[in-house]
Design a protein around this motif. Structure first.
Motif, PDB file in Angstrom:
ATOM      1  N   ASP A 396       0.644  -1.110  -0.020  1.00 54.81           N
ATOM      2  CA  ASP A 396       0.245   0.007  -0.160  1.00 54.81           C
ATOM      3  C   ASP A 396       0.629   1.670  -0.016  1.00 54.81           C
ATOM      4  OD1 ASP A 396      -2.237  -1.526   0.226  1.00 54.81           O
ATOM      5  OD2 ASP A 396      -2.679  -1.384   1.970  1.00 54.81           O
ATOM      6  N   LYS A 397       1.777   1.150   1.161  1.00 56.31           N
ATOM      7  CA  LYS A 397       2.446   2.177   0.794  1.00 56.31           C
ATOM      8  C   LYS A 397       3.779   2.495  -0.742  1.00 56.31           C
ATOM      9  CE  LYS A 397       6.449  -0.096   1.565  1.00 56.31           C
ATOM     10  NZ  LYS A 397       8.484  -0.013   0.824  1.00 56.31           N
ATOM     11  N   ASN A 398       3.275   1.833  -1.617  1.00 60.10           N
ATOM     12  CA  ASN A 398       4.076   2.343  -3.002  1.00 60.10           C
ATOM     13  C   ASN A 398       2.604   2.261  -4.285  1.00 60.10           C
ATOM     14  OD1 ASN A 398       6.184   0.662  -1.044  1.00 60.10           O
ATOM     15  ND2 ASN A 398       7.102   1.930  -3.059  1.00 60.10           N
ATOM     16  N   ARG A 399       1.733   2.536  -3.741  1.00 60.83           N
ATOM     17  CA  ARG A 399       0.308   2.407  -4.462  1.00 60.83           C
ATOM     18  C   ARG A 399       0.072   4.360  -4.750  1.00 60.83           C
ATOM     19  NH1 ARG A 399      -5.898   2.062  -1.939  1.00 60.83           N
ATOM     20  NH2 ARG A 399      -6.797   1.559  -4.596  1.00 60.83           N
ATOM     21  N   ILE A 400       1.311   4.229  -5.696  1.00 61.41           N
ATOM     22  CA  ILE A 400       0.751   6.160  -5.821  1.00 61.41           C
ATOM     23  C   ILE A 400       0.576   6.401  -7.050  1.00 61.41           C
ATOM     24  CG2 ILE A 400       2.904   6.976  -7.123  1.00 61.41           C
ATOM     25  CD1 ILE A 400       5.240   5.500  -6.354  1.00 61.41           C
ATOM     26  N   PHE A 401      -0.177   5.502  -8.244  1.00 56.11           N
ATOM     27  CA  PHE A 401      -0.841   6.190  -8.939  1.00 56.11           C
ATOM     28  C   PHE A 401      -2.878   5.371  -8.575  1.00 56.11           C
ATOM     29  CE2 PHE A 401       2.987   5.279 -11.160  1.00 56.11           C
ATOM     30  CZ  PHE A 401       3.311   6.899 -11.067  1.00 56.11           C
TER      31      PHE A 401
END
Length: 560
Positions: A396-401
């Motif tokens: 989730d912490k790398n859910r940018i887009f």
């Protein structure tokens, strides 16, 4: 469903009638993808005969009846027809929704797929489609009552059915032969969509080639490779083997979304024009490490001879293959030390089925802190951007887009959601690559170790372009999205004068997986009779070569 079964029991059919009805269903329903593509091809012609267009399904129907009639006798009739319908319904769903065709390469990929990957394709849409288009018709076949005559009566009836179908086939061939020849010659991919006959043909070829042919004797291509670089400093190369990443979604290659915001700050060089050996892992991974090239690649030959990993290991380098890809290394790492990331939930990076690629960093760090050889090669095999469950490839912490597609039936997401999800996988891969580079940079600075990193994907991915999803289409007509792959290079030596400029210049060349064998040997300073210098674009960027070029330039200037 319980209520319709008694109705099925009241239906009485001859074997011929059941064969005809089943073939009608296979032709006009389960072959909708084939018929749709064929209609599109024919109607796109400058001129076409409407009767020719109409004849296509009847040609297919006749062929189906002929094939099924040969196996329609007594107790084997229903089981075989049910098997055909059930398997065809699965093909129907895969082709209609993802654009998948089941050629030889796809059969190989399917056989070599592990259970976790296979189950990722199951979702409500797939189950409903299988029940409606496969199970329900199969219940009809199972429950109808067949009426039989004598053996010779059945044989005569079957011969009449086959003769009638052959007659229709011949009539269509006589009238429209030139039209079929022209369309078939210019659109060879159409045959790959024939359900289920393309699958049957491909499966037969796979079984014959992999189980009926005798094994080949293992061939040693080089008995005495050696590392030629003076051992003044230790050397470590990390090759990160990507999964299902396509080059066009890398901002390093000009993509308009910041998918490479981490490595963009780390002086990496992206090779923008790289093509894959195949469109599936089962082909691309063994091919890129093989001395064979794309044109002459053969799985049996490649598996029975040394690959680049073998030769580097034999030359004296320490080689470790670390896999976070549920599929195997496809035989490439069979003769070197391997480590598979355990997917159990004790690892905070894992959910019991998959692990995020950050899980690769721990064994990498452990290896870098305990180097035992002067030269070390570490291969990190990512799960990368493997679909259709793209959303499970990044935390989730790398859910940018956002918004992204949090489901496996990706054809039911909007295009923006699907692309956002896929781009998140690329951005997360970029984050992991930056962490790999950080580890190597620290090693270089603190321990005076020469380091480099190569990242390359096995193949690309389709995200709904022209109605095609995922990957694995036959290479001859696969879209560029499946064959154009990223290749990112980093090395501490890029900070040496002139080398970065040299590598940037060659990064614009058209290269492919065929070059990886020689690039790897060059990076590991391995001298081998298998090495082809012309096949290595980085050869001219060796520090010694750059120094020599600079010296020549100075000499020329002095003479003037």
């Amino acid at each position: 469903m319980i209520r319709v079964i008694p109705f099925f029991k009241n239906i009485m059919l001859t074997t011929n009638q059941l064969v005809i009805y089943t073939c009608l269903y296979i032709t006009f329903i389960l072959n909708i993808p084939f018929l749709t593509k064929t209609v599109a091809v024919i109607t796109a012609l400058d001129q076409y005969n409407l009767l020719f267009l109409i004849s296509v399904p009847f040609l297919l129907l006749s062929l189906s009846i002929i094939v099924q009639s040969f196996f329609a006798f007594r107790w084997i009739t229903k089981p075989l027809l049910i098997l055909i319908v059930l398997s065809s319904s699965l093909l129907f769903y895969a082709t209609l929704n993802y654009g998948i065709v089941f050629d030889y390469g796809m059969i190989q990929n399917t056989v070599e797929t592990d259970s976790a990957e296979a189950f990722s394709y199951f979702n409500f849409s797939a189950i409903f489609s299988f029940l409606f288009f496969g199970v329900l018709p199969s219940i009809f076949i199972a429950k109808v009552q067949l009426t039989y005559s004598s053996f010779f009566g059945e044989l005569f009836a079957r011969l009449k059915l086959i003769s009638g179908s052959v007659g229709v086939l011949l009539l269509i061939a006589i009238v429209f032969y030139s039209s079929y020849a022209s369309v078939g010659r210019n659109n060879r991919d159409l045959a790959s969509y024939l359900t289920p006959y393309a699958l049957i043909d491909s499966t037969a070829k796979y079984i014959r080639k992999n189980y009926l042919y005798p094994p080949l004797k293992f061939s040693v291509l080089d008995t005495k490779p050696e590392i030629v670089k003076p051992a003044q400093n230790k050397h470590v190369t990390v090759m990160v083997l990507g999964e299902t990443a396509r080059a066009q979604n890398f901002s390093l290659n000009g993509y308009d979304k910041p998918t490479n915001q981490y490595t963009d700050k780390l002086d990496v060089i992206s090779f923008a024009n790289v093509s894959s050996c195949g469109t599936a892992t089962a082909v691309s991974v063994p091919c890129m490490f093989s001395r064979l090239n794309k044109e002459n690649y053969d799985k049996r030959i490649a598996a029975s001879q040394q690959n680049a990993i073998d030769i580097i290991h034999l030359a004296g380098a320490d080689v470790l293959w670390v896999s976070n890809n549920n599929g195997s290394c496809k035989g490439v790492c069979n003769r070197v030390k391997t480590l598979k990331i355990a997917t159990d939930k004790n690892n905070p990076m894992c959910d019991g089925e998959y692990c995020f690629d950050e899980a690769l960093l721990t064994p990498l760090r452990q290896k870098l802190t305990a180097l035992t050889h002067e030269n070390t090669l570490i291969v990190l095999h990512m799960i990368g951007s493997h679909g259709p469950t793209y959303y499970r490839r990044y935390p989730d912490k790398n859910r940018i887009f956002t918004p992204d597609c949090q489901r496996s039936d990706i054809q039911n997401c909007t295009q923006d959601e699907l692309v956002n999800t896929y781009d998140n996988t690329i951005a997360y891969t970029d984050f992991v690559l930056s962490r790999v580079i950080d580890e190597l940079s620290s090693l270089s600075e603190l321990n005076d170790v020469e380091t480099s990193m190569l990242y390359i994907s096995d193949h690309g991915e389709s995200l709904g372009e022209s109605g095609v999803f995922l990957h694995g289409l036959p290479y001859a007509f696969a879209p560029k999205e499946q064959t154009h792959v990223p290749f990112v290079y980093w090395a501490d030596s890029l900070h040496q004068k002139g080398r970065a400029d040299c590598v940037k210049n060659v990064s614009e060349l058209n290269i492919s997986h065929d070059n990886i064998f020689d690039i790897l040997l060059n990076e590991m300073s391995v001298k081998s009779n298998t090495y082809e210098v012309k096949n290595n674009p980085l050869n001219q960027c060796k520090l010694s070569s750059i120094i020599a070029q600079s010296a020549n330039q100075l000499t020329t200037i002095g003479a003037k």
